[in-house]
Design a protein around this motif. Sequence first.
Motif, PDB file in Angstrom:
ATOM      1  N   TRP A   1      -1.960 -21.355 -31.718  1.00  0.00           N
ATOM      2  CA  TRP A   1      -2.973 -22.027 -32.535  1.00  0.00           C
ATOM      3  C   TRP A   1      -2.890 -21.690 -34.019  1.00  0.00           C
ATOM      4  CZ3 TRP A   1      -7.395 -20.377 -28.729  1.00  0.00           C
ATOM      5  CH2 TRP A   1      -7.442 -21.262 -27.649  1.00  0.00           C
ATOM      6  N   GLY A   2      -2.235 -20.594 -34.350  1.00  0.00           N
ATOM      7  CA  GLY A   2      -2.205 -20.171 -35.743  1.00  0.00           C
ATOM      8  C   GLY A   2      -3.472 -19.490 -36.208  1.00  0.00           C
TER       9      GLY A   2
ATOM     10  N   GLU B   1      -1.894 -16.531 -32.095  1.00  0.00           N
ATOM     11  CA  GLU B   1      -1.285 -16.839 -33.389  1.00  0.00           C
ATOM     12  C   GLU B   1      -0.113 -17.811 -33.245  1.00  0.00           C
ATOM     13  OE1 GLU B   1      -0.677 -12.701 -34.709  1.00  0.00           O
ATOM     14  OE2 GLU B   1      -2.036 -13.187 -36.369  1.00  0.00           O
ATOM     15  N   GLU B   2       0.678 -17.640 -32.189  1.00  0.00           N
ATOM     16  CA  GLU B   2       1.822 -18.523 -31.980  1.00  0.00           C
ATOM     17  C   GLU B   2       1.395 -19.916 -31.538  1.00  0.00           C
ATOM     18  OE1 GLU B   2       4.152 -16.440 -29.122  1.00  0.00           O
ATOM     19  OE2 GLU B   2       4.587 -14.758 -30.482  1.00  0.00           O
TER      20      GLU B   2
ATOM     21  N   GLN C   1      -8.530 -14.828 -42.179  1.00  0.00           N
ATOM     22  CA  GLN C   1      -9.053 -16.205 -42.168  1.00  0.00           C
ATOM     23  C   GLN C   1     -10.303 -16.351 -43.023  1.00  0.00           C
ATOM     24  OE1 GLN C   1      -7.995 -17.504 -37.547  1.00  0.00           O
ATOM     25  NE2 GLN C   1     -10.049 -16.898 -38.075  1.00  0.00           N
TER      26      GLN C   1
END
Length: 248
Positions: free
Chosen positions: A59-60, A56-57, A110
């Motif tokens: 690539w998101g 998450e940090e 997502q």
Amino acid sequence: MSRVLITGAASGLGAALAEAFEVRGDEVLRTDLDGADLRLDITSEEDWVAALAHVEETWGGLDVLVNNAGVAGGGRLDVAELDEWRWIFDINLFGAVRGTRAFVPLFKRQRAGRIVNVASLAGLVHPAGMASYNAVKAAVVALTETTGHELASYGVTAHAVCPSYFRTNLMSSIRGADTALAGVMSRLVDESPVGADEIAAAVLAGLDRGEELILPDAAGRAAYGLKQTDRAAYDAVMRDQAQKLEQA
């Protein structure tokens, strides 16, 4: 371009899959106990939490989760010990369960993603002497199918990869009391005409076609086809193998 996390990616099929994804321009996070981009012990829930945070940090989000890491095992019912069963299930099944559980909330948010679980032909075709391995890989196939049904409304797909024997370093992980079975498995791996690179290429081709069950080699497709079309012949082959193992 896809963002891909692969477990057990320092060697063997995991490394071949990582290279295949990278060749086509995808971003790959290789994870393993050592020798990879990120340390990930698939039996540790804390490591999975850390892997999710890293993704998450960095690539998101994530497009493809490949639960590839696993170990070899097996043994005849009266030879293999219960500790061997617990060991192989904790790694081969619960490793995939932990990874899936860690990333499902992200995939749901997502409303997209793919979960790829590397099972084995042993999840579909069940030779004698391999009860624990057959059972754990069949469980991975069942987990994958269930995942696909459960997450379909979120746009998430699940894919079970079921190769037969191919040349890899998997047998270095085998342990157990049934040394005769280990010898048979090792020979089948060493003598296979198919390598990890070929399996990886077939896996990506299967994903591109949207296959939920990927049988990446001809030997595996033939064996599963025999079981589906001529059960009596399939049973005869399996029971002949069982007798040969008893004589080994």
